[in-house]
Design a protein around this motif. Structure first.
Motif, PDB file in Angstrom:
ATOM      1  N   ASP A   1       8.172  10.485  -0.727  1.00  0.00           N
ATOM      2  CA  ASP A   1       8.654  11.715  -0.102  1.00  0.00           C
ATOM      3  C   ASP A   1       7.694  12.896  -0.243  1.00  0.00           C
ATOM      4  OD1 ASP A   1      11.012  10.493   0.683  1.00  0.00           O
ATOM      5  OD2 ASP A   1      12.066  11.043  -1.160  1.00  0.00           O
ATOM      6  N   ARG A   2       6.746  12.826  -1.140  1.00  0.00           N
ATOM      7  CA  ARG A   2       5.975  14.027  -1.481  1.00  0.00           C
ATOM      8  C   ARG A   2       4.989  14.405  -0.375  1.00  0.00           C
ATOM      9  NH1 ARG A   2       1.437  15.210  -5.148  1.00  0.00           N
ATOM     10  NH2 ARG A   2       1.713  17.371  -5.840  1.00  0.00           N
ATOM     11  N   GLY A   3       4.911  15.692  -0.060  1.00  0.00           N
ATOM     12  CA  GLY A   3       3.953  16.203   0.907  1.00  0.00           C
ATOM     13  C   GLY A   3       4.575  16.502   2.253  1.00  0.00           C
ATOM     14  N   ASP A   4       4.048  17.530   2.930  1.00  0.00           N
ATOM     15  CA  ASP A   4       4.644  17.966   4.194  1.00  0.00           C
ATOM     16  C   ASP A   4       4.408  16.996   5.342  1.00  0.00           C
ATOM     17  OD1 ASP A   4       1.928  18.462   4.360  1.00  0.00           O
ATOM     18  OD2 ASP A   4       2.126  20.499   5.138  1.00  0.00           O
ATOM     19  N   LEU A   5       3.426  16.106   5.202  1.00  0.00           N
ATOM     20  CA  LEU A   5       3.175  15.134   6.269  1.00  0.00           C
ATOM     21  C   LEU A   5       3.999  13.860   6.090  1.00  0.00           C
ATOM     22  CD1 LEU A   5       1.506  14.631   8.847  1.00  0.00           C
ATOM     23  CD2 LEU A   5      -0.303  13.658   7.383  1.00  0.00           C
ATOM     24  N   ALA A   6       4.546  13.657   4.898  1.00  0.00           N
ATOM     25  CA  ALA A   6       5.236  12.399   4.589  1.00  0.00           C
ATOM     26  C   ALA A   6       6.371  12.077   5.555  1.00  0.00           C
ATOM     27  CB  ALA A   6       5.727  12.413   3.141  1.00  0.00           C
ATOM     28  N   PRO A   7       7.282  13.014   5.897  1.00  0.00           N
ATOM     29  CA  PRO A   7       8.369  12.651   6.814  1.00  0.00           C
ATOM     30  C   PRO A   7       7.878  12.285   8.212  1.00  0.00           C
ATOM     31  CG  PRO A   7       8.437  14.998   6.269  1.00  0.00           C
ATOM     32  CD  PRO A   7       7.459  14.367   5.340  1.00  0.00           C
ATOM     33  N   HIS A   8       6.850  12.962   8.685  1.00  0.00           N
ATOM     34  CA  HIS A   8       6.267  12.620   9.993  1.00  0.00           C
ATOM     35  C   HIS A   8       5.618  11.241   9.933  1.00  0.00           C
ATOM     36  CE1 HIS A   8       6.807  16.750  11.449  1.00  0.00           C
ATOM     37  NE2 HIS A   8       6.348  17.151  10.271  1.00  0.00           N
ATOM     38  N   LEU A   9       4.920  10.971   8.832  1.00  0.00           N
ATOM     39  CA  LEU A   9       4.232   9.695   8.675  1.00  0.00           C
ATOM     40  C   LEU A   9       5.235   8.542   8.617  1.00  0.00           C
ATOM     41  CD1 LEU A   9       1.500   8.297   8.243  1.00  0.00           C
ATOM     42  CD2 LEU A   9       1.736   8.761   5.789  1.00  0.00           C
ATOM     43  N   ARG A  10       6.318   8.738   7.918  1.00  0.00           N
ATOM     44  CA  ARG A  10       7.317   7.678   7.782  1.00  0.00           C
ATOM     45  C   ARG A  10       7.877   7.261   9.145  1.00  0.00           C
ATOM     46  NH1 ARG A  10      10.236  10.140   4.490  1.00  0.00           N
ATOM     47  NH2 ARG A  10       9.267   9.410   2.585  1.00  0.00           N
TER      48      ARG A  10
ATOM     49  N   LEU B   1       0.881  -1.161   0.000  1.00  0.00           N
ATOM     50  CA  LEU B   1       0.000   0.000   0.000  1.00  0.00           C
ATOM     51  C   LEU B   1       0.920   1.213   0.000  1.00  0.00           C
ATOM     52  CD1 LEU B   1      -2.852   1.204   0.105  1.00  0.00           C
ATOM     53  CD2 LEU B   1      -2.682   1.181   2.607  1.00  0.00           C
ATOM     54  N   ARG B   2       0.912   1.936  -1.111  1.00  0.00           N
ATOM     55  CA  ARG B   2       1.862   3.037  -1.280  1.00  0.00           C
ATOM     56  C   ARG B   2       1.180   4.380  -1.024  1.00  0.00           C
ATOM     57  NH1 ARG B   2       6.731   3.410  -3.063  1.00  0.00           N
ATOM     58  NH2 ARG B   2       6.682   1.289  -3.907  1.00  0.00           N
ATOM     59  N   VAL B   3       1.791   5.167  -0.156  1.00  0.00           N
ATOM     60  CA  VAL B   3       1.385   6.555   0.055  1.00  0.00           C
ATOM     61  C   VAL B   3       2.248   7.401  -0.873  1.00  0.00           C
ATOM     62  CG1 VAL B   3       1.183   8.445   1.700  1.00  0.00           C
ATOM     63  CG2 VAL B   3       0.741   6.101   2.436  1.00  0.00           C
ATOM     64  N   ARG B   4       1.662   7.834  -1.963  1.00  0.00           N
ATOM     65  CA  ARG B   4       2.429   8.589  -2.954  1.00  0.00           C
ATOM     66  C   ARG B   4       2.657  10.025  -2.518  1.00  0.00           C
ATOM     67  NH1 ARG B   4      -0.513   7.308  -8.571  1.00  0.00           N
ATOM     68  NH2 ARG B   4       1.485   7.999  -9.415  1.00  0.00           N
ATOM     69  N   ALA B   5       1.754  10.514  -1.652  1.00  0.00           N
ATOM     70  CA  ALA B   5       1.912  11.861  -1.086  1.00  0.00           C
ATOM     71  C   ALA B   5       1.034  11.952   0.147  1.00  0.00           C
ATOM     72  CB  ALA B   5       1.517  12.927  -2.103  1.00  0.00           C
ATOM     73  N   ALA B   6       1.441  12.766   1.104  1.00  0.00           N
ATOM     74  CA  ALA B   6       0.666  12.976   2.332  1.00  0.00           C
ATOM     75  C   ALA B   6       0.785  14.444   2.732  1.00  0.00           C
ATOM     76  CB  ALA B   6       1.169  12.073   3.454  1.00  0.00           C
ATOM     77  N   PHE B   7      -0.359  15.083   2.896  1.00  0.00           N
ATOM     78  CA  PHE B   7      -0.395  16.510   3.183  1.00  0.00           C
ATOM     79  C   PHE B   7      -1.193  16.770   4.460  1.00  0.00           C
ATOM     80  CE2 PHE B   7       0.054  16.019  -1.370  1.00  0.00           C
ATOM     81  CZ  PHE B   7       1.049  16.932  -1.700  1.00  0.00           C
TER      82      PHE B   7
ATOM     83  N   ILE C   1       2.255  15.546  14.398  1.00  0.00           N
ATOM     84  CA  ILE C   1       2.580  14.314  15.121  1.00  0.00           C
ATOM     85  C   ILE C   1       1.303  13.526  15.396  1.00  0.00           C
ATOM     86  CG2 ILE C   1       3.697  13.319  17.142  1.00  0.00           C
ATOM     87  CD1 ILE C   1       5.525  14.889  15.167  1.00  0.00           C
ATOM     88  N   ARG C   2       0.294  14.199  15.902  1.00  0.00           N
ATOM     89  CA  ARG C   2      -0.979  13.534  16.193  1.00  0.00           C
ATOM     90  C   ARG C   2      -1.589  12.959  14.915  1.00  0.00           C
ATOM     91  NH1 ARG C   2      -6.078  15.934  16.334  1.00  0.00           N
ATOM     92  NH2 ARG C   2      -7.665  14.769  17.467  1.00  0.00           N
ATOM     93  N   ALA C   3      -1.577  13.754  13.842  1.00  0.00           N
ATOM     94  CA  ALA C   3      -2.139  13.281  12.574  1.00  0.00           C
ATOM     95  C   ALA C   3      -1.356  12.094  12.034  1.00  0.00           C
ATOM     96  CB  ALA C   3      -2.157  14.416  11.559  1.00  0.00           C
ATOM     97  N   ALA C   4      -0.019  12.155  12.087  1.00  0.00           N
ATOM     98  CA  ALA C   4       0.817  11.084  11.545  1.00  0.00           C
ATOM     99  C   ALA C   4       0.630   9.789  12.328  1.00  0.00           C
ATOM    100  CB  ALA C   4       2.289  11.508  11.555  1.00  0.00           C
ATOM    101  N   GLU C   5       0.581   9.865  13.649  1.00  0.00           N
ATOM    102  CA  GLU C   5       0.383   8.658  14.457  1.00  0.00           C
ATOM    103  C   GLU C   5      -0.928   7.974  14.108  1.00  0.00           C
ATOM    104  OE1 GLU C   5       0.565  10.174  18.421  1.00  0.00           O
ATOM    105  OE2 GLU C   5       2.745   9.933  18.595  1.00  0.00           O
ATOM    106  N   ALA C   6      -2.009   8.753  14.063  1.00  0.00           N
ATOM    107  CA  ALA C   6      -3.323   8.171  13.787  1.00  0.00           C
ATOM    108  C   ALA C   6      -3.415   7.670  12.347  1.00  0.00           C
ATOM    109  CB  ALA C   6      -4.410   9.211  14.062  1.00  0.00           C
ATOM    110  N   LEU C   7      -2.866   8.426  11.410  1.00  0.00           N
ATOM    111  CA  LEU C   7      -2.913   8.025  10.002  1.00  0.00           C
ATOM    112  C   LEU C   7      -2.107   6.755   9.774  1.00  0.00           C
ATOM    113  CD1 LEU C   7      -3.746   8.472   7.096  1.00  0.00           C
ATOM    114  CD2 LEU C   7      -1.898  10.154   6.874  1.00  0.00           C
TER     115      LEU C   7
END
Length: 401
Positions: free
Chosen positions: A382-391, A342-348, A356-362
């Motif tokens: 890598d695309r999107g400002d949330l991607a590094p937090h999500l990773r 399941l690939r997250v191509r971008a996360a914003f 942090i809260r959004a990334a943990e729950a997502l």
């Protein structure tokens, strides 16, 4: 003077009406749960895009969590509790909608292609109907004379497809089932129980009933929100809403920040809070009318499938992320089934939300989605400002196979 409702309360009303105030079931998900979801939202839009999973599966997942898709299919297409028709685009509806949509069936299709077919090949449509009656359920390729599709056109239907779709729109045939999402058509009387085909109501009565159902499924809504739910004409909706308010079947209200009046359903309830997370299909009834979600959450959302890749803002198939009653993020997702990813191509992240809260729950919701889809792992591009937090919050996906 109309009562005033805060924007926060309007959001909670909307989410409760759509089923997001209910906790996800803990045990085995069965027909009772599917029935509750469909009765609450009234109809689920169908769409052929299969980037993550067929779109109609996602509204059930968003509200129930992981379930058996084959079990849902059996209920949708074999129970005789549901049928497919043009509700909000092509939709699966509870079967008691059938009598409320006969006026639309009676209007029939007005396509140029249909008129040309009837002029060029008189009697062909009736011959197709007789073939379905004798041999159904059928798909286009099963017809004795299906004609040829025009591959140069996106909607280059063969004459057999045009005839079947015209009969479908007129309510003479419907979908018996959808193997691999391809319609197999059959007579309505072999799909819709007799008690829902008997009796009738006027166009005005039917549209009034549809407006009330839309209001129940939306909680609080403007006139255009209500009209859009079942694709009703605003010219017809206005006088009907006036009568519903006069008869106290709806209450006119002012909603904070809305420039137009709102209409509150008398059965609408306001939970103290909304908790939980959900990824939403672009065609989910909570978000399918884009002006409404922009008005409620300030969430500007456009489906960019048909936008050239170099002009897309957020991605090809972007799902909003709902967390504790707020739309906090959006992700461009793709299920790569052959590789089990399941690939997250971008996360914003939406402006002002906690990354942090959004990334943990997502991350938790994405892992749950991957397990449900039978995929082995998550990959975050890598695309999107949330991607590094999500990773940083992604964990191995366990228990898929």
């Amino acid at each position: 003077m109309a009562p005033r409702i805060s924007l926060d309360r309007a959001r909670r009303l909307a989410l409760c009406a759509q089923g997001f105030a209910d906790p996800r079931p803990r045990g085995r998900i069965d027909i009772r749960h599917f029935r509750r979801v469909l009765r609450r939202v009234g109809l689920v839009q169908l769409d052929a895009v299969n980037v993550v999973v067929r779109s109609h599966y996602l509204p059930f997942f968003s509200r129930l969590g992981p379930y058996d898709r084959e079990r849902l299919d059996r209920w949708l297409w074999e129970s005789r509790e549901c049928f497919e028709y043009w509700g909000h685009e092509a939709s699966v509806l509870t079967v008691d909608h059938h009598r409320l949509l006969r006026w639309r069936m009676d209007d029939g299709p007005r396509w140029d292609r249909m008129r040309r077919l009837e002029e060029e090949d008189p009697g062909y449509v009736e011959a197709v109907y007789r073939e379905v009656a004798t041999r159904g359920p059928l798909q286009v390729g099963d017809l004795a004379d299906p004609g040829r599709r025009d591959p140069s056109r996106m909607w280059g239907w063969s004459k057999g497809k045009v005839a079947l779709e015209a009969l479908f729109a007129r309510g003479r045939i419907t979908t018996a089932f959808r193997p691999n999402f391809v319609r197999r058509y059959d007579l309505v009387e072999r799909v819709v129980p007799a008690e829902h085909r008997r009796g009738g109501c006027s166009r005005r009565e039917a549209q009034t009933a549809l407006l009330l159902r839309a209001a129940r499924s939306l909680g609080v809504a403007t006139a255009d929100d209500l009209a859009d739910y079942y694709r009703l004409s605003m010219a017809e909706v206005g006088p009907l809403l006036d009568r519903l308010v006069t008869d106290r079947r709806l209450e006119a209200v002012e909603v904070e920040g809305w420039s137009r009046p709102g209409y509150l359903h008398p059965e609408a309830t306001t939970p103290r809070r909304i908790e939980g997370a959900a990824l939403l299909s672009p065609f989910d009834s909570l978000v399918w009318y884009r002006p409404r979600i922009e008005r409620l959450w300030g969430f500007r959302y456009r489906l960019e499938i048909y936008v050239p890749a170099d002009r897309r803002v957020h991605g090809y198939y972007v799902l909003p992320f709902l967390l504790d009653g707020d739309l906090v993020a959006r992700v461009d997702l793709r299920a790569e089934r052959r590789s089990g990813i399941l690939r997250v191509r971008a996360a914003f992240l939406e402006e002002g939300r906690d990354p942090i809260r959004a990334a943990e729950a997502l991350a938790r919701e994405l892992a749950e989605t991957a397990r449900w889809l039978g995929l082995d792992r998550l990959e975050i591009d890598d695309r999107g400002d949330l991607a590094p937090h999500l990773r940083r919050h992604v964990r191995p996906v366990a228990g898929t196979r």
